[in-house]
Enzyme design. Structure first.
Site, PDB file in Angstrom:
ATOM      1  N   CYS A  75     -16.256  -9.792   5.526  1.00 12.33           N
ATOM      2  CA  CYS A  75     -15.632  -8.340   5.134  1.00 12.33           C
ATOM      3  C   CYS A  75     -14.494  -8.582   4.402  1.00 12.33           C
ATOM      4  CB  CYS A  75     -15.537  -7.634   6.614  1.00 12.33           C
ATOM      5  SG  CYS A  75     -14.588  -5.938   6.162  1.00 12.33           S
ATOM      6  N   CYS A  99       0.261   0.494  10.214  1.00  5.81           N
ATOM      7  CA  CYS A  99      -0.153  -0.930   9.295  1.00  5.81           C
ATOM      8  C   CYS A  99       0.995  -1.560   8.647  1.00  5.81           C
ATOM      9  CB  CYS A  99      -0.756  -0.036   8.242  1.00  5.81           C
ATOM     10  SG  CYS A  99      -1.660  -1.342   7.213  1.00  5.81           S
ATOM     11  N   CYS A 159     -19.512   1.076   8.622  1.00  5.02           N
ATOM     12  CA  CYS A 159     -18.919   0.495   9.801  1.00  5.02           C
ATOM     13  C   CYS A 159     -17.672   1.545   9.937  1.00  5.02           C
ATOM     14  CB  CYS A 159     -18.423  -0.717   9.215  1.00  5.02           C
ATOM     15  SG  CYS A 159     -17.268  -1.767  10.190  1.00  5.02           S
ATOM     16  N   CYS A 171       0.992  -1.091  -0.047  1.00  6.41           N
ATOM     17  CA  CYS A 171       0.131   0.073   0.054  1.00  6.41           C
ATOM     18  C   CYS A 171       0.954   1.250   0.047  1.00  6.41           C
ATOM     19  CB  CYS A 171      -0.836   0.033   1.182  1.00  6.41           C
ATOM     20  SG  CYS A 171      -1.824   1.335   1.208  1.00  6.41           S
ATOM     21  N   CYS A 210       0.098   5.022   7.035  1.00  2.57           N
ATOM     22  CA  CYS A 210      -0.511   4.871   8.197  1.00  2.57           C
ATOM     23  C   CYS A 210       0.531   4.133   9.293  1.00  2.57           C
ATOM     24  CB  CYS A 210      -1.781   4.205   8.245  1.00  2.57           C
ATOM     25  SG  CYS A 210      -2.759   4.623   6.831  1.00  2.57           S
ATOM     26  N   CYS A 226     -19.311  -7.019   3.414  1.00 11.26           N
ATOM     27  CA  CYS A 226     -18.798  -5.646   4.022  1.00 11.26           C
ATOM     28  C   CYS A 226     -17.370  -5.698   3.274  1.00 11.26           C
ATOM     29  CB  CYS A 226     -18.281  -5.737   5.388  1.00 11.26           C
ATOM     30  SG  CYS A 226     -17.535  -4.162   6.102  1.00 11.26           S
ATOM     31  N   ARG A 277     -17.844  -3.083  17.999  1.00  8.95           N
ATOM     32  CA  ARG A 277     -17.070  -4.271  17.861  1.00  8.95           C
ATOM     33  C   ARG A 277     -15.725  -4.360  18.364  1.00  8.95           C
ATOM     34  NH1 ARG A 277     -16.482  -5.007  12.076  1.00  8.95           N
ATOM     35  NH2 ARG A 277     -18.608  -5.567  12.090  1.00  8.95           N
TER      36      ARG A 277
HETATM   37  N1  SAM Z   1      -6.741   0.418   3.081  1.00  5.50           N
HETATM   38  C1  SAM Z   1      -7.966   0.610   3.205  1.00  5.50           C
HETATM   39  C2  SAM Z   1      -7.990   1.699   4.503  1.00  5.50           C
HETATM   40  O1  SAM Z   1      -7.136   1.968   5.254  1.00  5.50           O
HETATM   41  O2  SAM Z   1      -9.113   2.521   4.330  1.00  5.50           O
HETATM   42  C3  SAM Z   1      -8.520  -0.525   4.099  1.00  5.50           C
HETATM   43  C4  SAM Z   1      -8.032  -1.747   4.983  1.00  5.50           C
HETATM   44  S1  SAM Z   1      -7.263  -1.090   6.274  1.00  5.50           S
HETATM   45  C5  SAM Z   1      -6.167  -2.394   6.830  1.00  5.50           C
HETATM   46  C6  SAM Z   1      -8.549  -1.099   7.783  1.00  5.50           C
HETATM   47  C7  SAM Z   1      -8.327  -0.853   8.899  1.00  5.50           C
HETATM   48  O3  SAM Z   1      -7.416  -1.493   9.708  1.00  5.50           O
HETATM   49  C8  SAM Z   1      -7.474   0.608   9.479  1.00  5.50           C
HETATM   50  O4  SAM Z   1      -8.440   1.907   8.993  1.00  5.50           O
HETATM   51  C9  SAM Z   1      -7.191   0.456  10.811  1.00  5.50           C
HETATM   52  O5  SAM Z   1      -8.033   1.074  11.466  1.00  5.50           O
HETATM   53  C10 SAM Z   1      -6.968  -1.111  10.932  1.00  5.50           C
HETATM   54  N2  SAM Z   1      -5.966  -1.454  11.260  1.00  5.50           N
HETATM   55  C11 SAM Z   1      -4.639  -1.633  10.393  1.00  5.50           C
HETATM   56  N3  SAM Z   1      -3.792  -1.936  10.912  1.00  5.50           N
HETATM   57  C12 SAM Z   1      -3.721  -2.198  12.153  1.00  5.50           C
HETATM   58  C13 SAM Z   1      -2.916  -2.779  13.423  1.00  5.50           C
HETATM   59  N4  SAM Z   1      -1.929  -2.851  13.450  1.00  5.50           N
HETATM   60  N5  SAM Z   1      -3.736  -2.493  14.692  1.00  5.50           N
HETATM   61  C14 SAM Z   1      -5.253  -2.253  14.707  1.00  5.50           C
HETATM   62  N6  SAM Z   1      -5.998  -2.007  13.738  1.00  5.50           N
HETATM   63  C15 SAM Z   1      -5.346  -1.639  12.449  1.00  5.50           C
HETATM   64  C1  DTB Z   2     -11.297  -2.766  11.423  1.00  6.03           C
HETATM   65  O1  DTB Z   2     -11.752  -1.777  11.954  1.00  6.03           O
HETATM   66  N1  DTB Z   2     -10.461  -3.513  11.732  1.00  6.03           N
HETATM   67  C2  DTB Z   2     -10.197  -4.851  10.845  1.00  6.03           C
HETATM   68  C3  DTB Z   2     -11.243  -4.213   9.806  1.00  6.03           C
HETATM   69  N2  DTB Z   2     -11.821  -2.924  10.194  1.00  6.03           N
HETATM   70  C4  DTB Z   2     -10.624  -4.349   8.237  1.00  6.03           C
HETATM   71  C5  DTB Z   2      -8.722  -4.645  10.550  1.00  6.03           C
HETATM   72  C6  DTB Z   2      -7.841  -4.916  11.570  1.00  6.03           C
HETATM   73  C7  DTB Z   2      -6.442  -5.179  11.033  1.00  6.03           C
HETATM   74  C8  DTB Z   2      -5.327  -5.573  11.906  1.00  6.03           C
HETATM   75  C9  DTB Z   2      -4.062  -5.653  11.401  1.00  6.03           C
HETATM   76  C10 DTB Z   2      -4.074  -6.894  10.333  1.00  6.03           C
HETATM   77  O2  DTB Z   2      -4.218  -7.929  10.623  1.00  6.03           O
HETATM   78  O3  DTB Z   2      -3.452  -6.660   9.205  1.00  6.03           O
HETATM   79 FE1  SF4 Z   3      -2.855   1.197   3.223  1.00 10.75          FE
HETATM   80 FE2  SF4 Z   3      -2.606   0.112   5.722  1.00 10.75          FE
HETATM   81 FE3  SF4 Z   3      -3.143   2.751   5.394  1.00 10.75          FE
HETATM   82 FE4  SF4 Z   3      -5.043   0.856   4.762  1.00 10.75          FE
HETATM   83  S1  SF4 Z   3      -4.376   1.300   6.894  1.00 10.75           S
HETATM   84  S2  SF4 Z   3      -4.645   2.666   3.631  1.00 10.75           S
HETATM   85  S3  SF4 Z   3      -3.797  -0.688   3.753  1.00 10.75           S
HETATM   86  S4  SF4 Z   3      -1.407   1.545   5.041  1.00 10.75           S
END
Ligand code: SAM
Ligand code: DTB
Ligand code: SF4
Length: 346
Positions: free
Chosen positions: A105, A68, A196, A61, A65, A136, A268
């Site tokens: 989802c 992430c 959501c 990506c 973030c 979702c 959730r």
């Molecule tokens: N890329 C898209 C976006 O960011 O909108 C969708 C997928 S993204 C992984 C969805 C959500 O996962 C993020 O907004 C964040 O709230 C959650 N998330 C990602 N990494 C995480 C982590 N290490 N711990 C907790 N939540 C995480």
């Molecule tokens: C949300 O609020 N939490 C989920 C889902 N929406 C997409 C994602 C959590 C991701 C945790 C880190 C991972 O597994 O990569």
């Molecule tokens: Fe990309 Fe992760 Fe940010 Fe979603 S949360 S936009 S997958 S860096």
């Protein structure tokens, strides 16, 4: 010190930060009592909505973030993959349904989908929905037209998180603005899709900033239908690895305040469950959490084994919320017009 009096109010969208902060500052027993009361006014507290996640496009990506593992710029060991085939997604959805999930989802590590991706995701949505599952997706920022196409394919929910308070946001993400998130949520609501939307705690934010996240969520034009509260999963290689752990009771408080502010929403208990004790999760259910991610994996990180979750449900007398199928649509068993006009403690 006296606690603020408990006064019944209607659904509100005008919370001040100070009011939300005052809820966080209640004694733990008082806060849990209020949240549990509001929970049972609006839901059967023994029912938990169960969602399964699948990463349909992992890693690589372009966003930054800080939490992430899928951001290409961090070295986390997550390999980038192409978008999965509809057949492979369908197979996973069948397994999730057989395991007891009611919502599926699909997540993609995109900043936003390209227009050419939309028909491919739409095909996945149609097939998953045909299984009788709620659908979702979480694909990043959406334009109005993209939201319209996904809605037409039968998408029930769009997940797009605010992630944190507006005044902490710039510490966490620099490649898109807080306003961009609000815009996507507006596009989703405008086409009549359910939202959501939640965030992550344990990223080094203050209690006031946790209050700010929940205040912003509750003051959206409509409360999100589902509110995922994630506890940061610390992944080696991300800038947030090594952040001081959040006090577990503070996490429970966050769930309780979310329940009070958004009484009819599914709150959730999301990422972070794998490292939580059964007792901590039980406190979260007592505080008003009524939804989980179920299945051994979130997107790239672990989640409790299904056996552990089933055993926990049995020990706590909880059961998965069933979905009701009506012509052309599936939805959870508790519908807005079936629940009493709720009150919430403020
Ligand atoms: N890329 C898209 C976006 O960011 O909108 C969708 C997928 S993204 C992984 C969805 C959500 O996962 C993020 O907004 C964040 O709230 C959650 N998330 C990602 N990494 C995480 C982590 N290490 N711990 C907790 N939540 C995480
Ligand atoms: C949300 O609020 N939490 C989920 C889902 N929406 C997409 C994602 C959590 C991701 C945790 C880190 C991972 O597994 O990569
Ligand atoms: Fe990309 Fe992760 Fe940010 Fe979603 S949360 S936009 S997958 S860096």
């Amino acid at each position: 010190m006296q606690t603020p009096p408990q006064a019944p109010t209607v659904l509100r969208h005008d919370w001040s930060r100070a009011e939300v902060r005052a809820l966080f500052d209640l004694s733990f027993p008082e806060l849990l009592h209020r949240a549990a009361s509001v929970h049972r006014e609006n839901f059967d507290p023994a029912e938990v909505q169960v969602s399964t996640l699948l990463s349909v496009k992992t890693g690589g990506c372009p966003e930054d973030c800080s939490y992430c593992p899928q951001a290409a710029r961090y070295h986390t060991g997550v390999d980038a993959t192409k978008l999965m085939s509809t057949e492979a997604v369908l197979e996973k959805a069948k397994q999730a349904k057989a395991a007891g999930a009611s919502r599926f989802c699909m997540g993609a590590a995109w900043r936003s989908p390209k227009d050419r991706d939309i028909p491919k995701v739409a095909a996945m949505i149609r097939e998953v929905k045909a299984l009788g599952l709620e659908t979702c997706a979480t694909l990043g920022m959406l334009s109005g037209d993209q939201a319209k196409s996904l809605k037409a394919a039968g998408l029930d929910y769009y997940n797009h998180n605010l992630d944190t308070a507006p005044d902490f946001y710039n510490e966490i993400i620099h490649t898109r603005e807080f306003q961009d998130r609000l815009d996507t949520l507006e596009h989703v609501r405008d086409v009549g899709m359910k939202t959501c939307c939640g965030g992550i705690v344990g990223m080094g934010e203050s209690r006031g900033q946790r209050a700010g996240l929940l205040q912003t969520l509750a003051n959206l034009p409509a409360h999100p239908d589902s509110v995922p509260i994630n506890r940061l999963v610390q992944v080696e290689g991300t800038p947030l690895a090594g952040t001081a752990e959040l006090d577990p009771f503070e996490f429970v408080r966050t769930i309780a305040v979310a329940r009070l502010l958004m009484p009819k929403s599914m709150v959730r208990l999301s990422a972070g469950r794998e490292s939580m004790s059964d007792e901590l999760q039980a406190l979260c259910f007592l505080a008003g959490a009524n939804s989980i991610f179920y299945g051994e994996k979130l997107l790239t990180t672990g989640n409790p084994d299904t056996e552990r979750d089933m055993a926990l449900f049995a020990r706590l007398g909880l059961r998965p919320m069933q979905i009701v199928e009506t012509a052309g649509t599936v939805h959870a068993s508790i519908e807005e017009d079936e629940v009493p006009a709720h009150t919430c403690a403020a």
